[in-house]
Design an enzyme around this catalytic site. Sequence first.
Site, PDB file in Angstrom:
ATOM      1  N   LEU A  65      41.881  37.733  35.883  1.00  0.00           N
ATOM      2  CA  LEU A  65      41.934  36.845  37.045  1.00  0.00           C
ATOM      3  C   LEU A  65      43.308  36.896  37.707  1.00  0.00           C
ATOM      4  O   LEU A  65      44.277  37.374  37.116  1.00  0.00           O
ATOM      5  CB  LEU A  65      41.615  35.414  36.582  1.00  0.00           C
ATOM      6  CG  LEU A  65      40.241  35.254  35.915  1.00  0.00           C
ATOM      7  CD1 LEU A  65      40.115  33.874  35.278  1.00  0.00           C
ATOM      8  CD2 LEU A  65      39.111  35.489  36.910  1.00  0.00           C
ATOM      9  N   PRO A  66      43.391  36.362  38.942  1.00  0.00           N
ATOM     10  CA  PRO A  66      44.659  36.500  39.669  1.00  0.00           C
ATOM     11  C   PRO A  66      45.865  35.797  39.032  1.00  0.00           C
ATOM     12  O   PRO A  66      46.935  36.396  38.917  1.00  0.00           O
ATOM     13  CB  PRO A  66      44.342  35.901  41.044  1.00  0.00           C
ATOM     14  CG  PRO A  66      42.855  36.034  41.196  1.00  0.00           C
ATOM     15  CD  PRO A  66      42.304  35.868  39.805  1.00  0.00           C
ATOM     16  N   THR A  99      47.726  38.863  34.335  1.00  0.00           N
ATOM     17  CA  THR A  99      49.170  38.627  34.222  1.00  0.00           C
ATOM     18  C   THR A  99      49.431  37.213  34.721  1.00  0.00           C
ATOM     19  O   THR A  99      49.252  36.933  35.912  1.00  0.00           O
ATOM     20  CB  THR A  99      49.959  39.627  35.093  1.00  0.00           C
ATOM     21  OG1 THR A  99      49.641  40.945  34.677  1.00  0.00           O
ATOM     22  CG2 THR A  99      51.457  39.390  34.946  1.00  0.00           C
ATOM     23  N   LYS A 174      55.328  41.594  29.120  1.00  0.00           N
ATOM     24  CA  LYS A 174      54.850  42.235  30.358  1.00  0.00           C
ATOM     25  C   LYS A 174      55.821  41.974  31.512  1.00  0.00           C
ATOM     26  O   LYS A 174      56.178  42.886  32.265  1.00  0.00           O
ATOM     27  CB  LYS A 174      53.452  41.699  30.670  1.00  0.00           C
ATOM     28  CG  LYS A 174      53.000  41.810  32.096  1.00  0.00           C
ATOM     29  CD  LYS A 174      52.332  43.114  32.420  1.00  0.00           C
ATOM     30  CE  LYS A 174      52.072  43.202  33.915  1.00  0.00           C
ATOM     31  NZ  LYS A 174      51.445  44.377  34.365  1.00  0.00           N
ATOM     32  N   LYS A 249      54.679  38.705  42.734  1.00  0.00           N
ATOM     33  CA  LYS A 249      54.116  37.708  41.801  1.00  0.00           C
ATOM     34  C   LYS A 249      54.780  37.822  40.425  1.00  0.00           C
ATOM     35  O   LYS A 249      55.218  36.833  39.842  1.00  0.00           O
ATOM     36  CB  LYS A 249      52.606  37.940  41.673  1.00  0.00           C
ATOM     37  CG  LYS A 249      51.939  37.077  40.626  1.00  0.00           C
ATOM     38  CD  LYS A 249      50.518  37.534  40.340  1.00  0.00           C
ATOM     39  CE  LYS A 249      50.137  37.204  38.917  1.00  0.00           C
ATOM     40  NZ  LYS A 249      48.860  37.713  38.506  1.00  0.00           N
TER      41      LYS A 249
END
Length: 299
Positions: A65-66, A99, A174, A249
């Site tokens: 998902l975003p 992420t 990450k 982001k």
Amino acid sequence: MSTVAFIGLGNMGGPMAINLVKAGFTVKAFDLSSVALSHVTEQGAIPAPSACAAAASADVVITMLPAGKHVRGLYLGSDSEKGLLDVVGEGTLLIDCSTIDADSARTVAAKAKEKGLEFVDAPVSGGTAGAAAGTLTFICGGSDVGFSQAQGVLNAMGANLFHAGDSGAGQVAKICNNMLLSVLMVATSESIQMGIDHGLDPKVLSEIMKVSSGGNWTLNKYNPCPGVMENVPSSNDYQGGFMVDLMVKDLGLSQEAALLSNSSTPMGALARSLYVNHARKGNGARDFSSIFEQFNKKG
Ligand code: NAD
């Protein structure tokens, strides 16, 4: 072979779900977008009417998902709507590959644990090409048990699996990597442009730096200067690859993380500012190596 509920079938989740179908898993798929859903069901996944319907009978739930708010909303639900944690069966393994901020991952993992469920944060590196090829790197956070249970299904979508530590550690690793990548991309871009400004051939300069002390991944695999390397976004008007908006982001997440841990990250802060400015000039949907244009006359 087990049943996987796959929720979030966009640029990354779509090809990942298709690789699970190809590997023989029964995939129950759901996305808010009917177009995204149909791409995956055309390849053999079973459409589900809702995320909860997909997850209710699955052995493994995977979400892609975003952002953190979507992940929290989906797993935890709200006063008026059930979340995935309310409907999954005993022993269902929960894997979030999005992420997101480490705090959201830890919150969902803690709620899952209260219900006796394993939740693994497993953000990926490798982009859409890696998702399609099944060569993603999964950077996992969670318990030893959760990580070991996740290996079978993750191996069907990736080439490398790492256990970074407890819940949230996958997300932290990450964003550390992507912060470093952004800094390398900016520094490589300004170095190549300075060479060009002094009359150097960027191909020759890149070859020199690749085997010298400035050598790095962006020079070896992803040169930002058009015409230096074939089959990279810079030689295709910066189309495809990893979008500037997504880098913005991730750099926002890394700066939030730095504030929480009182870490000094001046290079990451500067890279974020440069990428935000680049996005504001209309480059959000282009590949992140297009930051090169901020240093040449096009910028
Ligand atoms: P995307 O926008 O293409 O896909 C996200 C999908 O999630 C969309 O199809 C959307 O409809 C769906 N969705 C949102 N909320 C939902 C909900 N509540 N229920 C069901 N579906 C819902 O994004 P993407 O490029 O696939 O990226 C997904 C994640 O992977 C992001 O967290 C991103 O940062 C990360 N990521 C992306 C890349 C990349 O190159 N695109 C690389 C590494 C990591």
